[in-house]
Write an enzyme that holds these catalytic residues in place. Structure first.
Site, PDB file in Angstrom:
ATOM      1  N   HIS A  20       0.834  -1.203   0.000  1.00  0.00           N
ATOM      2  CA  HIS A  20       0.000   0.000   0.000  1.00  0.00           C
ATOM      3  C   HIS A  20       0.877   1.264   0.000  1.00  0.00           C
ATOM      4  O   HIS A  20       0.690   2.173  -0.810  1.00  0.00           O
ATOM      5  CB  HIS A  20      -0.920  -0.023   1.232  1.00  0.00           C
ATOM      6  CG  HIS A  20      -1.744   1.216   1.416  1.00  0.00           C
ATOM      7  ND1 HIS A  20      -3.073   1.288   1.074  1.00  0.00           N
ATOM      8  CD2 HIS A  20      -1.416   2.448   1.899  1.00  0.00           C
ATOM      9  CE1 HIS A  20      -3.527   2.504   1.337  1.00  0.00           C
ATOM     10  NE2 HIS A  20      -2.539   3.231   1.846  1.00  0.00           N
ATOM     11  N   GLU A  21       1.847   1.304   0.916  1.00  0.00           N
ATOM     12  CA  GLU A  21       2.694   2.507   1.041  1.00  0.00           C
ATOM     13  C   GLU A  21       3.525   2.736  -0.224  1.00  0.00           C
ATOM     14  O   GLU A  21       3.728   3.880  -0.645  1.00  0.00           O
ATOM     15  CB  GLU A  21       3.609   2.404   2.269  1.00  0.00           C
ATOM     16  CG  GLU A  21       2.871   2.335   3.595  1.00  0.00           C
ATOM     17  CD  GLU A  21       1.864   3.455   3.815  1.00  0.00           C
ATOM     18  OE1 GLU A  21       2.067   4.572   3.287  1.00  0.00           O
ATOM     19  OE2 GLU A  21       0.852   3.203   4.498  1.00  0.00           O
ATOM     20  N   HIS A  39      -5.338   7.681  -2.136  1.00  0.00           N
ATOM     21  CA  HIS A  39      -6.245   6.672  -1.581  1.00  0.00           C
ATOM     22  C   HIS A  39      -7.447   6.429  -2.493  1.00  0.00           C
ATOM     23  O   HIS A  39      -7.945   7.342  -3.144  1.00  0.00           O
ATOM     24  CB  HIS A  39      -6.720   7.103  -0.194  1.00  0.00           C
ATOM     25  CG  HIS A  39      -5.703   6.819   0.866  1.00  0.00           C
ATOM     26  ND1 HIS A  39      -5.568   7.552   2.010  1.00  0.00           N
ATOM     27  CD2 HIS A  39      -4.759   5.843   0.939  1.00  0.00           C
ATOM     28  CE1 HIS A  39      -4.587   7.066   2.737  1.00  0.00           C
ATOM     29  NE2 HIS A  39      -4.065   6.029   2.102  1.00  0.00           N
TER      30      HIS A  39
END
Lengths: 77, 367
Positions: free
Chosen positions: B119-120, B129
Site C-alpha cells: 500500500h505505502e 487513496h
C-alpha cells in the site's frame, strides 16, 4: 454542562482524525464557523467511506475512525 | 482511485530503493522479502523496475520509526496509524516510514508487513487513496491473500506509467461489486442475530434493520481464515450459529467468532462425496429442517437429529415450481422463502407452494 467523558473523547478523536486526513481547519471550538467546517468535513469523510452522509458523528462513522489505517491523508495536499 | 495533487510521478522507470533499518519483529530476510514482493506487485503491471541500494540515497528510502521520527509527522504508538509514505519527488519524496510500535508479521496474526508495504509503495509511486473497499489503496488495513492489486489499483497506476510491456499474466481482483447494479447476482445470504449478511465475491454486505445503508466489507478483513468466496450460508437461531460453506468445507460462526473445531467437511452432514460444493442453504425455523441446494437437486437436513432426511435428493424444479432448476442463494424471512437466481429474487410461499412476487436481486440491499 461539560460533556460526559466518553463523548468528549469521541469528539477529540473525530477532530484529530478530520484534521489529519481531511484538512479540517484549526478553529475556536464552539464558534459557528468551526461547527460548520466540522459538519462539512465529516460529510466529506462519510462520502469517501460510502457511509450514510449525515454530517453528524454517529456510531458507524466513529467505528471507521477507530480502524487501523495509513497515515497519508485521504484528500487534499 | 486517486493520485496526488498535480499527479506527481517519477520521471524515470528505473527506480532505486534502500532499506535503512529493520524491525526487530521479523528476521531481516523476511523484511527484505516483504519489500521486494511488494515492489514486484507494482512492477507486474507497469514498466517500472526497482534496484536495491545498500548505501547512499535511493529514490525510495524505507525505514521503521516510533513517535516523532524525523519528519514532523509523528506516529501514534500501537494501532491506528500504521505507516505513511511521500509522493514521488526529491529528498523525502517517495520515502516510506513504518510505525515501529506496531507488531509486524508475515502472516495474519498482527499487521502484515507485505500488505502495508504494498500500500505505502503505491503512495511512493504516486497513488492516492481509493474509495473502493476492495482496492489495495483503500486507506484502512485489512488482511487478504492472493494477488493484492484490484482492477482499480491497476487502472490508477497505469494512468501514471502505462502498462507493463511484458505482461506477467497476473489477474487483478475485480472491483468491488456495486450494490445497486441491476444485473447484480449474489453468492449467499444469511441472517446473523437480526442482521442480514449478503455475500458476493470477496465481499459481504451487512444489513442492520436500523441502518438504511448496507456496509460493504471484505470477507478476509472479518474472518482472515475464511475463503475469499462463500458458496452458501444459513443461520440456525436455535443453536445461535451461522454455517458458512465454501467448496467442500464449512465453518460455524457464533456471532462473528469462528467456532472451535471448524472447518469441517460438508460430507459430515451426510452429503455424498461426489458433491464438491453447495449452491445455497436455508434453515426453515418452523420445521427445524435445513435445505441444502446443489445443482438441480436439494437435500433436507434435520437439525434436531443431525441427519439427512430420507427420500432426498429431490428436484428443485418439481418441489419449488416457478423458480427454475438451479439457484444461487436462499434465505427464509418473514414466513417466505427467498430464492436468488442471477439478478432475480423470488418470494416463494412455503405454505402455498407458489411464487408470490419476483423482485430484482438488488432489492435485498434496499435498491
Amino acid at each position: 454542562l461539560p460533556l460526559p467523558a466518553d463523548d468528549t473523547d469521541t469528539w477529540l478523536l473525530a477532530e484529530k482524525y478530520l484534521r489529519r486526513f481531511y484538512g479540517l481547519p484549526v478553529g475556536l471550538q464552539g464558534s459557528r464557523k468551526a461547527a460548520g467546517d466540522f459538519q462539512k468535513t465529516i460529510k466529506q469523510m462519510q462520502r469517501f467511506f460510502k457511509l450514510k452522509v449525515t454530517g453528524s458523528l454517529n456510531e458507524e462513522t466513529v467505528e471507521v475512525m477507530k480502524q487501523a489505517r495509513c497515515g497519508v491523508p485521504d484528500v487534499g495536499e | 482511485y486517486t493520485h496526488f495533487p498535480r499527479k506527481l510521478k517519477w520521471n524515470t522507470n528505473k527506480l532505486t530503493f534502500r532499506i535503512l533499518d529493520y524491525t526487530p519483529d521479523l528476521q531481516k530476510s523476511d523484511v527484505d522479502k516483504a519489500i521486494r514482493k511488494a515492489l514486484n506487485l507494482w512492477a507486474a503491471v507497469t514498466p517500472l523496475t526497482f534496484k536495491k541500494l545498500h548505501t547512499g540515497t535511493a529514490d525510495i528510502m524505507i525505514s521503521f520509526g516510533s513517535g516523532e521520527h524525523g519528519d514532523y509527522n509523528p506516529f501514534d504508538g500501537p494501532n491506528n496509524l500504521l505507516a505513511h509514505a511521500y509522493p514521488p519527488g526529491q529528498g523525502i519524496g517517495g520515502d516510506v516510514h513504518f510505525d515501529e510500535d506496531e507488531n509486524w508479521t508475515k502472516d495474519s496474526t498482527a499487521y502484515n508487513l507485505f500488505i502495508v508495504a504494498a500500500h505505502e509503495l503505491g503512495h511512493a509511486l504516486g497513488m492516492g487513496h481509493s474509495t473502493d473497499a476492495g482496492a489495495l489503496m483503500y486507506p484502512t488495513y485489512s488482511y487478504r491473500t492472493g494477488f493484492l492489486l484490484s482492477e482499480d489499483d491497476v487502472k490508477g497506476i497505469q494512468e501514471l506509467y502505462g502498462p507493463n510491456p511484458n505482461p506477467t499474466g497476473v489477474t487483478p481482483s475485480p472491483d468491488s461489486p456495486k450494490q445497486c447494479d441491476p444485473m447484480l447476482s449474489i453468492d449467499a445470504v444469511t441472517g446473523l442475530r437480526g442482521e442480514t449478511m449478503v455475500f458476493k465475491d470477496r465481499f459481504y454486505w451487512r444489513l442492520h434493520p436500523q441502518m438504511p445503508e448496507p456496509d460493504q466489507i471484505l470477507i478476509k478483513s472479518t474472518w482472515p481464515s475464511l475463503r475469499n468466496k462463500v458458496d452458501a450460508a444459513y443461520e440456525n437461531p436455535e443453536k445461535d450459529q451461522v454455517i458458512i460453506f465454501s467448496g467442500i468445507r464449512m465453518w460455524a460462526l457464533n456471532g462473528y467468532d469462528i467456532v472451535e473445531g471448524y472447518p469441517k467437511y460438508i460430507h459430515k452432514l451426510g452429503l455424498p462425496k461426489k458433491i464438491r460444493k453447495l449452491d445455497a442453504a436455508v434453515h426453515i425455523s418452523d420445521t427445524g429442517k435445513t435445505l441444502l441446494f446443489t445443482d438441480e437437486e436439494y437435500w433436507s437436513y434435520d437439525e434436531a437429529t443431525g441427519r439427512m432426511d430420507s427420500g432426498y435428493p429431490r428436484s428443485i424444479e418439481k418441489d419449488f415450481p416457478g423458480i427454475g432448476d438451479k439457484i444461487d442463494a436462499a434465505v427464509y424471512q418473514y414466513g417466505f422463502l427467498y430464492f436468488f437466481r442471477d439478478n432475480l429474487r423470488y418470494e416463494y410461499s412455503y405454505t402455498h407452494k407458489k411464487v408470490w412476487r419476483v423482485l430484482p436481486t438488488n432489492s435485498i440491499l434496499n435498491c
